[in-house]
Design an enzyme around this catalytic site. Structure first.
Site, mmCIF file in Angstrom:
data_model
loop_
_atom_site.group_PDB
_atom_site.id
_atom_site.type_symbol
_atom_site.label_atom_id
_atom_site.label_comp_id
_atom_site.label_asym_id
_atom_site.label_seq_id
_atom_site.Cartn_x
_atom_site.Cartn_y
_atom_site.Cartn_z
ATOM 1 N N HIS A 85 68.307 -6.019 45.091
ATOM 2 C CA HIS A 85 66.861 -6.048 44.791
ATOM 3 C C HIS A 85 66.369 -7.540 44.793
ATOM 4 O O HIS A 85 65.261 -7.888 45.345
ATOM 5 C CB HIS A 85 66.726 -5.647 43.367
ATOM 6 C CG HIS A 85 65.128 -5.704 42.844
ATOM 7 N ND1 HIS A 85 64.144 -5.046 43.410
ATOM 8 C CD2 HIS A 85 64.837 -6.626 42.114
ATOM 9 C CE1 HIS A 85 63.068 -5.421 42.738
ATOM 10 N NE2 HIS A 85 63.469 -6.508 41.974
ATOM 11 N N SER A 137 61.876 4.375 42.080
ATOM 12 C CA SER A 137 62.575 4.572 40.939
ATOM 13 C C SER A 137 61.705 5.722 40.504
ATOM 14 O O SER A 137 61.829 6.763 40.739
ATOM 15 C CB SER A 137 62.516 3.391 40.001
ATOM 16 O OG SER A 137 63.080 3.921 38.796
ATOM 17 N N THR A 138 60.444 5.407 39.643
ATOM 18 C CA THR A 138 59.851 6.530 39.106
ATOM 19 C C THR A 138 58.398 6.890 39.831
ATOM 20 O O THR A 138 57.785 7.997 39.934
ATOM 21 C CB THR A 138 58.921 5.970 37.948
ATOM 22 O OG1 THR A 138 58.033 4.842 38.141
ATOM 23 C CG2 THR A 138 59.903 5.351 36.779
ATOM 24 N N LYS A 152 51.130 -6.517 43.273
ATOM 25 C CA LYS A 152 51.350 -5.723 42.296
ATOM 26 C C LYS A 152 51.818 -6.650 40.926
ATOM 27 O O LYS A 152 52.542 -7.593 41.124
ATOM 28 C CB LYS A 152 52.650 -4.692 42.706
ATOM 29 C CG LYS A 152 52.783 -3.929 41.718
ATOM 30 C CD LYS A 152 54.160 -2.926 41.997
ATOM 31 C CE LYS A 152 55.351 -3.595 41.548
ATOM 32 N NZ LYS A 152 56.463 -2.846 42.097
ATOM 33 N N ASP A 158 59.239 -0.120 50.508
ATOM 34 C CA ASP A 158 59.821 -0.963 49.286
ATOM 35 C C ASP A 158 61.268 -1.015 49.497
ATOM 36 O O ASP A 158 61.917 -0.237 49.874
ATOM 37 C CB ASP A 158 59.398 -0.395 47.980
ATOM 38 C CG ASP A 158 59.090 -1.420 46.829
ATOM 39 O OD1 ASP A 158 59.550 -2.421 46.824
ATOM 40 O OD2 ASP A 158 58.584 -1.025 45.693
ATOM 41 N N GLU A 170 84.445 9.203 27.339
ATOM 42 C CA GLU A 170 85.262 8.243 28.004
ATOM 43 C C GLU A 170 85.872 8.779 29.376
ATOM 44 O O GLU A 170 86.218 10.057 29.475
ATOM 45 C CB GLU A 170 86.282 7.899 26.971
ATOM 46 C CG GLU A 170 87.317 6.892 27.196
ATOM 47 C CD GLU A 170 88.514 6.560 25.973
ATOM 48 O OE1 GLU A 170 87.724 6.442 24.752
ATOM 49 O OE2 GLU A 170 89.556 6.818 26.321
ATOM 50 N N GLN A 197 67.029 -7.863 36.827
ATOM 51 C CA GLN A 197 66.913 -9.081 36.056
ATOM 52 C C GLN A 197 67.676 -10.402 36.399
ATOM 53 O O GLN A 197 68.762 -10.438 36.258
ATOM 54 C CB GLN A 197 67.355 -8.798 34.579
ATOM 55 C CG GLN A 197 67.215 -9.696 33.566
ATOM 56 C CD GLN A 197 66.073 -9.728 32.899
ATOM 57 O OE1 GLN A 197 65.427 -8.439 32.612
ATOM 58 N NE2 GLN A 197 65.058 -10.801 32.626
HETATM 59 C C1 R5P Z 1 60.107 -3.507 41.921
HETATM 60 O O1 R5P Z 1 59.860 -4.984 42.055
HETATM 61 C C2 R5P Z 1 60.774 -3.008 42.957
HETATM 62 O O2 R5P Z 1 60.984 -3.508 44.202
HETATM 63 C C3 R5P Z 1 60.277 -1.634 43.078
HETATM 64 O O3 R5P Z 1 58.781 -1.688 43.426
HETATM 65 C C4 R5P Z 1 60.363 -0.757 41.851
HETATM 66 O O4 R5P Z 1 61.451 -1.148 41.150
HETATM 67 C C5 R5P Z 1 59.883 0.602 42.049
HETATM 68 O O5 R5P Z 1 60.110 1.446 40.715
HETATM 69 P P1 R5P Z 1 59.012 2.524 40.582
HETATM 70 O O6 R5P Z 1 59.181 3.203 41.470
HETATM 71 O O7 R5P Z 1 59.450 2.957 39.079
HETATM 72 O O8 R5P Z 1 57.435 1.976 40.621
#
Ligand code: R5P
Length: 292
Positions: free
Chosen positions: A130, A223-224, A191, A219, A40, A97
């Site tokens: 996004h 993220s990953t 993709k 992009d 908290e 989302q």
């Molecule tokens: C998805 O639509 C986003 O534009 C990015 O391509 C996505 O979030 C990237 O995530 P990651 O690096 O995990 O592939």
């Protein structure tokens, strides 16, 4: 005598907030935050003059949820002092989302937006959100694009006949804009993400020849790093030159950076919406220009 209008910038200590405070000649306030053993948070603010102009900057990553809660706590308290509040969330979380893709999914962006809307914030600024669909859920939100800033940065790099590649169709328009900054061309890969397993693959589509050309994979976020890696593999298979990954939000979760380098990506360029590294592309200027 009326209170002199004053800009207070309330943020954690980082280069972005320092730059914004300096430019506005404002007073940078770093709230005192204490985290209890159970997680908290307790926040203490110093005295702030009534009716001041206040800018709150929230660095949402990592610890997305507690940073969102922190923004609610800060804004709720500051509303007792002033109505002139601008909230800057350079990386707006929960913006993926934007609809119910599978029955029963929660439209998280809408719920987060509704919570912010209840606070009646004068203005909310975000950078390269996004999904644009999310913008319609928020009141008084303004989305700033970092594409031109990234384009200017890329145009100074020594690249051989560069071409811009978007890993998915979603970011196609932005890839076109980045390519315009370089007087170049772009194309988008197709993709596909399995909505249940999260697995990614690139579907066949019409692409431009890239043999021997340096490639900028562009992009909104990394993220990953899997999207970048898939796109890099595709470009390598098509015998491209050097590969550079460019994005607005470099979340770079876990080993993303290492994995991307192992996949042949020679440079990773991100803005400072997340990390304030020496080599981050600074977006303080475009934020200031959009403060109104
Ligand atoms: C998805 O639509 C986003 O534009 C990015 O391509 C996505 O979030 C990237 O995530 P990651 O690096 O995990 O592939």
């Amino acid at each position: 005598m009326p209170n002199r209008m004053l800009n207070y910038i309330i943020s954690e200590k980082n280069i972005l907030s320092e730059k914004i405070a300096k430019y506005l000649n404002g007073k940078l306030i770093i709230p005192e935050v204490r985290i209890f053993p159970d997680g908290e948070q307790k926040i203490l603010l110093p005295k702030i003059k009534n009716n001041s102009k206040i800018i709150v900057i929230i660095n949402s990553y990592p610890k997305l949820d507690s940073n969102i809660i922190r923004s609610f706590l800060l804004i709720s308290k500051l509303k007792e002092i002033s109505q002139k509040i601008t909230l800057i969330i350079p990386y707006m979380p929960y913006a993926r989302q934007d609809k119910e893709f599978l029955p029963g999914e929660i439209i998280t962006s809408k719920i987060i937006a509704n919570l912010y809307n209840k606070l009646n914030i004068e203005r909310i600024l975000v950078v390269d959100i996004h999904s644009n669909l999310v913008l319609k859920f928020f009141k008084n939100i303004h989305n700033i694009s970092a594409v031109k800033t990234l384009g200017d940065y890329c145009s100074k790099m020594k690249l051989n006949h560069p071409i811009v590649v978007s890993p998915d169709l979603f970011w196609k328009k932005h890839a076109e804009s980045l390519a315009d900054c370089l007087d170049s061309e772009s194309f988008a890969l197709n993709k596909f993400r399995d909505r249940r397993t999260g697995l990614l693959k690139i579907l066949p589509s019409k692409v431009l020849p890239i043999k021997g050309r340096d490639v900028i994979i562009f992009d909104d976020m990394i993220s990953t790093g899997q999207s970048m890696i898939l796109a890099a593999k595709f470009c390598k298979k098509n015998k491209c030159g050097k590969i550079v990954a460019v994005c607005t939000h470099g979340l770079l979760v876990n080993d993303a950076e290492k994995n991307m380098r192992n996949a042949g990506i020679s440079k990773i360029i991100c803005t400072n919406t997340i990390y304030q590294r020496k080599d981050s592309v600074d977006i303080s200027r475009i934020i200031i220009e959009n403060l109104g």
